[in-house]
Design a protein around this motif. Structure first.
Motif, PDB file in Angstrom:
ATOM      1  N   CYS A 159       0.879 -65.753  50.070  1.00 30.26           N
ATOM      2  CA  CYS A 159       1.368 -67.136  49.973  1.00 30.26           C
ATOM      3  C   CYS A 159       0.208 -68.118  49.859  1.00 30.26           C
ATOM      4  O   CYS A 159       0.389 -69.336  50.016  1.00 30.26           O
TER       5      CYS A 159
ATOM      6  N   LYS B 112       8.918 -73.489  50.582  1.00 31.69           N
ATOM      7  CA  LYS B 112       8.418 -72.430  49.698  1.00 31.69           C
ATOM      8  C   LYS B 112       7.749 -71.332  50.521  1.00 31.69           C
ATOM      9  O   LYS B 112       7.897 -70.141  50.232  1.00 31.69           O
ATOM     10  N   LEU B 113       7.002 -71.744  51.549  1.00 29.65           N
ATOM     11  CA  LEU B 113       6.345 -70.765  52.415  1.00 29.65           C
ATOM     12  C   LEU B 113       7.373 -69.870  53.089  1.00 29.65           C
ATOM     13  O   LEU B 113       7.188 -68.650  53.167  1.00 29.65           O
TER      14      LEU B 113
ATOM     15  N   MET C 230       8.606 -67.269  50.531  1.00 26.86           N
ATOM     16  CA  MET C 230       7.570 -66.319  50.120  1.00 26.86           C
ATOM     17  C   MET C 230       7.139 -65.424  51.271  1.00 26.86           C
ATOM     18  O   MET C 230       6.905 -64.218  51.092  1.00 26.86           O
ATOM     19  N   PHE C 231       7.050 -65.997  52.460  1.00 20.06           N
ATOM     20  CA  PHE C 231       6.622 -65.216  53.623  1.00 20.06           C
ATOM     21  C   PHE C 231       7.661 -64.147  53.969  1.00 20.06           C
ATOM     22  O   PHE C 231       7.316 -63.000  54.267  1.00 20.06           O
TER      23      PHE C 231
END
Length: 203
Positions: free
Chosen positions: A52, A77-78, A81-82
Motif C-alpha cells: 500500500c 483506499k488503505l 488495499m490492506f
C-alpha cells in the motif's frame, strides 16, 4: 479523537482480542493521519503495508508492528488495499500462546510476581510471562455481564482468585482444568493480593 501517543497500545489490545492485524489512525488538524499497526505471528504487517506504499507520506516498521503517515483522503483506499494484502498472506488467524514455564500454583507468591514485574515494560518482542498449571481444581466460578469469568482455583491446597477477561461467549468450566495465566497484584478495598489473569484454559 485518539491521541497519537496511545494508538499503539490500543492497536495491541485489539489484536490480542480479535487475533487479526489492526491499524489505528489519529488525524491531525493538518489532515495528516498518524497510524500505528500491530499484527499476529504469521502475518507480516510490514509486507502488507509495503503493498500500500503509494498511499503513504511515510511508513516503516517490522513484521509485527509498523507506523504510518497518511493523508485523510487516502484512508478508505488503505482499508481496502490492506485487507486484500492481508488476505493473501499465509497466516491462519489462530491464536498462539508462547508458554514460558510449567508451574505449580503452590510456587506462586508475592515475591515471584514482583520479580516477574521487573521484566516490564511488556509489548511487541517482550510479551508478559505466561505460565501453565495443570490439573487445577475449579472451586467456584461466576460470570460478570457474560463477558468476564471470576474463578476460585485450587492446587495442592493453595487457593487463588482468578479472572478471565473479554470472553467471546459465556462459558462454564469443568471441575478440573489446565490453565495458562499471568500472575499479577490486585488491590481491592485496600487489600493487595496475587490474582491470576487467565489467558486460556483446556480440559
Amino acid at each position: 479523537n485518539w491521541h497519537p501517543g496511545v494508538i499503539g497500545i490500543v492497536a495491541s489490545r485489539i489484536v490480542e482480542r480479535y487475533q487479526k492485524p489492526a491499524i489505528l489512525i489519529a488525524i491531525g488538524d493538518d489532515g495528516i493521519g498518524k497510524g500505528s499497526g500491530r499484527s499476529i505471528e504469521g502475518i507480516n504487517i510490514y509486507s502488507a503495508l509495503f503493498e500500500c506504499g503509494e498511499l503513504f507520506q511515510k511508513f516503516g516498521g517490522h513484521e509485527l508492528a509498523a507506523g504510518i503517515s497518511i493523508k485523510e483522503e487516502n484512508i478508505d483506499k488503505l482499508r481496502a488495499m490492506f485487507e486484500k494484502a492481508v488476505q493473501k498472506s499465509d497466516g491462519d488467524f489462530v491464536s498462539k500462546l508462547k508458554i514460558d514455564c510449567l508451574v505449580n500454583l503452590a510456587d506462586i507468591n508475592d515475591s515471584v510476581v514482583s520479580e516477574l514485574g521487573l521484566l516490564a515494560p511488556f509489548g511487541i518482542g517482550n510479551h508478559e510471562p505466561l505460565l501453565l498449571a495443570q490439573s487445577v481444581d475449579v472451586v467456584s466460578q461466576r460470570s460478570y455481564k457474560d463477558k468476564h469469568l471470576g474463578l476460585k482455583l485450587r492446587q495442592d491446597g493453595k487457593f487463588f482468585d482468578a479472572i478471565w477477561f473479554n470472553l467471546k461467549e459465556p462459558v462454564t468450566l469443568p471441575h478440573q482444568i489446565d490453565v495458562v495465566f499471568t500472575p499479577e497484584f490486585n488491590t481491592w478495598n485496600g487489600k493487595k493480593e496475587v490474582r491470576l489473569r487467565i489467558m486460556d484454559v483446556d480440559w
